[in-house]
Design a protein around this motif. Structure first.
Motif, PDB file in Angstrom:
ATOM      1  N   GLY A   1       0.774  -1.109  -0.099  1.00 44.52           N
ATOM      2  CA  GLY A   1      -0.101   0.078  -0.104  1.00 44.52           C
ATOM      3  C   GLY A   1       0.829   1.488  -0.199  1.00 44.52           C
ATOM      4  O   GLY A   1       0.203   2.316   0.040  1.00 44.52           O
ATOM      5  N   ASP A   2       2.212   1.167   0.089  1.00 46.86           N
ATOM      6  CA  ASP A   2       3.240   2.377  -0.079  1.00 46.86           C
ATOM      7  C   ASP A   2       3.488   2.701  -1.349  1.00 46.86           C
ATOM      8  O   ASP A   2       4.770   2.714  -1.444  1.00 46.86           O
ATOM      9  CB  ASP A   2       3.955   1.827   1.127  1.00 46.86           C
ATOM     10  CG  ASP A   2       4.913   3.208   1.855  1.00 46.86           C
ATOM     11  OD1 ASP A   2       3.978   3.954   1.576  1.00 46.86           O
ATOM     12  OD2 ASP A   2       5.834   3.163   2.296  1.00 46.86           O
ATOM     13  N   THR A   3       2.639   2.837  -2.284  1.00 46.29           N
ATOM     14  CA  THR A   3       3.159   2.843  -3.824  1.00 46.29           C
ATOM     15  C   THR A   3       3.208   4.481  -4.020  1.00 46.29           C
ATOM     16  O   THR A   3       2.259   5.237  -3.733  1.00 46.29           O
ATOM     17  CB  THR A   3       1.838   2.496  -4.749  1.00 46.29           C
ATOM     18  OG1 THR A   3       1.741   1.129  -4.371  1.00 46.29           O
ATOM     19  CG2 THR A   3       2.248   2.466  -5.965  1.00 46.29           C
ATOM     20  N   LEU A   4       4.185   4.803  -4.403  1.00 47.01           N
ATOM     21  CA  LEU A   4       4.843   6.306  -4.746  1.00 47.01           C
ATOM     22  C   LEU A   4       3.704   6.907  -5.789  1.00 47.01           C
ATOM     23  O   LEU A   4       3.550   8.187  -5.494  1.00 47.01           O
ATOM     24  CB  LEU A   4       6.223   6.524  -4.944  1.00 47.01           C
ATOM     25  CG  LEU A   4       7.169   6.206  -4.042  1.00 47.01           C
ATOM     26  CD1 LEU A   4       8.393   6.152  -4.740  1.00 47.01           C
ATOM     27  CD2 LEU A   4       7.038   6.770  -2.774  1.00 47.01           C
ATOM     28  N   THR A   5       3.009   6.188  -6.394  1.00 45.90           N
ATOM     29  CA  THR A   5       2.239   6.662  -7.482  1.00 45.90           C
ATOM     30  C   THR A   5       0.815   7.388  -6.898  1.00 45.90           C
ATOM     31  O   THR A   5       0.026   7.855  -7.425  1.00 45.90           O
ATOM     32  CB  THR A   5       1.750   5.667  -8.547  1.00 45.90           C
ATOM     33  OG1 THR A   5       1.301   4.449  -8.153  1.00 45.90           O
ATOM     34  CG2 THR A   5       3.178   5.428  -9.508  1.00 45.90           C
ATOM     35  N   THR A   6       0.701   6.882  -5.648  1.00 46.30           N
ATOM     36  CA  THR A   6      -0.411   7.503  -4.832  1.00 46.30           C
ATOM     37  C   THR A   6      -0.372   8.994  -4.664  1.00 46.30           C
ATOM     38  O   THR A   6      -1.574   9.581  -4.586  1.00 46.30           O
ATOM     39  CB  THR A   6      -0.616   6.740  -3.562  1.00 46.30           C
ATOM     40  OG1 THR A   6      -0.580   5.432  -3.646  1.00 46.30           O
ATOM     41  CG2 THR A   6      -1.729   7.153  -2.388  1.00 46.30           C
TER      42      THR A   6
ATOM     43  N   GLY B   1      -6.458  13.733   7.171  1.00 42.79           N
ATOM     44  CA  GLY B   1      -5.593  15.158   6.889  1.00 42.79           C
ATOM     45  C   GLY B   1      -4.910  15.113   5.587  1.00 42.79           C
ATOM     46  O   GLY B   1      -4.916  16.290   4.912  1.00 42.79           O
ATOM     47  N   TYR B   2      -4.382  13.909   4.739  1.00 44.48           N
ATOM     48  CA  TYR B   2      -4.072  13.941   3.515  1.00 44.48           C
ATOM     49  C   TYR B   2      -5.164  14.586   2.422  1.00 44.48           C
ATOM     50  O   TYR B   2      -4.973  15.514   1.577  1.00 44.48           O
ATOM     51  CB  TYR B   2      -3.627  12.613   3.083  1.00 44.48           C
ATOM     52  CG  TYR B   2      -3.249  12.690   1.539  1.00 44.48           C
ATOM     53  CD1 TYR B   2      -1.743  13.060   1.254  1.00 44.48           C
ATOM     54  CD2 TYR B   2      -4.175  12.341   0.652  1.00 44.48           C
ATOM     55  CE1 TYR B   2      -1.509  12.835  -0.036  1.00 44.48           C
ATOM     56  CE2 TYR B   2      -3.470  12.383  -0.883  1.00 44.48           C
ATOM     57  CZ  TYR B   2      -2.434  12.776  -1.125  1.00 44.48           C
ATOM     58  OH  TYR B   2      -2.117  12.688  -2.209  1.00 44.48           O
TER      59      TYR B   2
ATOM     60  N   GLY C   1      -6.865  16.491  -1.390  1.00 44.20           N
ATOM     61  CA  GLY C   1      -8.056  16.016  -2.323  1.00 44.20           C
ATOM     62  C   GLY C   1      -8.174  14.394  -1.954  1.00 44.20           C
ATOM     63  O   GLY C   1      -7.154  13.792  -1.194  1.00 44.20           O
ATOM     64  N   LYS C   2      -9.177  14.010  -2.405  1.00 47.40           N
ATOM     65  CA  LYS C   2      -9.679  12.387  -2.111  1.00 47.40           C
ATOM     66  C   LYS C   2      -8.578  11.478  -2.615  1.00 47.40           C
ATOM     67  O   LYS C   2      -8.113  11.630  -3.797  1.00 47.40           O
ATOM     68  CB  LYS C   2     -10.911  12.294  -2.721  1.00 47.40           C
ATOM     69  CG  LYS C   2     -11.398  10.717  -2.219  1.00 47.40           C
ATOM     70  CD  LYS C   2     -13.188  10.672  -2.181  1.00 47.40           C
ATOM     71  CE  LYS C   2     -13.517   9.249  -1.894  1.00 47.40           C
ATOM     72  NZ  LYS C   2     -13.323   9.153  -0.386  1.00 47.40           N
ATOM     73  N   LEU C   3      -7.959  10.447  -1.965  1.00 41.80           N
ATOM     74  CA  LEU C   3      -7.127   9.398  -2.531  1.00 41.80           C
ATOM     75  C   LEU C   3      -7.881   8.426  -3.497  1.00 41.80           C
ATOM     76  O   LEU C   3      -9.121   8.257  -3.092  1.00 41.80           O
ATOM     77  CB  LEU C   3      -6.627   8.585  -1.249  1.00 41.80           C
ATOM     78  CG  LEU C   3      -5.654   9.151  -0.598  1.00 41.80           C
ATOM     79  CD1 LEU C   3      -5.228   8.261   0.637  1.00 41.80           C
ATOM     80  CD2 LEU C   3      -4.214   9.218  -1.429  1.00 41.80           C
ATOM     81  N   GLY C   4      -7.460   8.288  -4.562  1.00 37.71           N
ATOM     82  CA  GLY C   4      -7.668   7.418  -5.734  1.00 37.71           C
ATOM     83  C   GLY C   4      -7.960   5.940  -5.339  1.00 37.71           C
ATOM     84  O   GLY C   4      -7.375   5.389  -4.429  1.00 37.71           O
TER      85      GLY C   4
END
Length: 198
Positions: free
Chosen positions: A120-125, A189-190, A195-198
């Motif tokens: 879940g630690d994908t930099l493309t997030t 907080g993010y 904005g909303k995480l995809g």
């Protein structure tokens, strides 16, 4: 009388030309013979130089020395003969060149060893980080949100300088700030800031 002198002069000129041509031909034949014996090496059409390792008749390897004096009866000591000075001045030896110490290279930014990113630690997030940017960050040793968030300003500037066409995007898109929130697990907080995480 003048006519006889002119004829004699013409005959002498023809003889001189013939003799010079004959000498030149003999010289060329001699040089060719020496080349065939591998004793000379041709530089151009009129000059020949000795093959490597073989002395030339005009320039021997060693300078000539004066003949040794005859032995003297009665056990007298005689001086050792001194070498005759060569007409060619000695070539000065080149000064020894000391190696110049190279200026120390600027220290490379510390790069964490490549390790697989946590699940879940994908930099493309991150907003503004696509597959190409993520691959480039991985090449530079950044594989997780925590690593990106922990960069000092100097390290971040060094990484940004290596980003090629994406240079300047780290600060503009606030990658470190995004990464810090995601590394801390602060999804709310993010999303409030970015904005909303995809």
């Amino acid at each position: 009388m003048h006519l006889i002198l002119i004829v004699i002069f013409a005959i002498l000129a023809i003889l001189a030309l013939w003799w010079g041509a004959r000498l030149k031909r003999e010289r060329k034949d001699g040089v060719d013979a020496l080349e065939q014996d591998d004793r000379l090496q041709r530089v151009d059409s009129d000059k020949a130089v000795p093959a490597p390792g073989k002395p030339s008749a005009t320039q021997p390897d060693m300078p000539p020395t004066a003949p040794a004096p005859p032995p003297v009866a009665g056990g007298e000591t005689i001086a050792t003969p001194q070498p005759v000075p060569s007409a060619v001045p000695p070539v000065p030896a080149e000064p020894a060149v000391e190696p110049v110490a190279a200026a120390p290279a600027p220290p490379a930014p510390p790069v964490a060893p490549l390790a697989p990113a946590p699940a879940g630690d994908t930099l493309t997030t991150l907003k503004g980080v696509g597959p190409k940017v993520a691959a480039k960050l991985n090449e530079l040793g950044i594989t997780s949100f925590a690593e990106l968030a922990a960069l000092s300003p100097e390290q971040a500037a060094a990484i940004d300088a290596e980003m090629g066409n994406f240079k300047g995007r780290m600060a503009r898109d606030r990658w470190q700030e995004q990464a810090a929130l995601l590394a801390a697990g602060d999804r709310a907080g993010y999303e409030a800031k970015f904005g909303k995480l995809g």
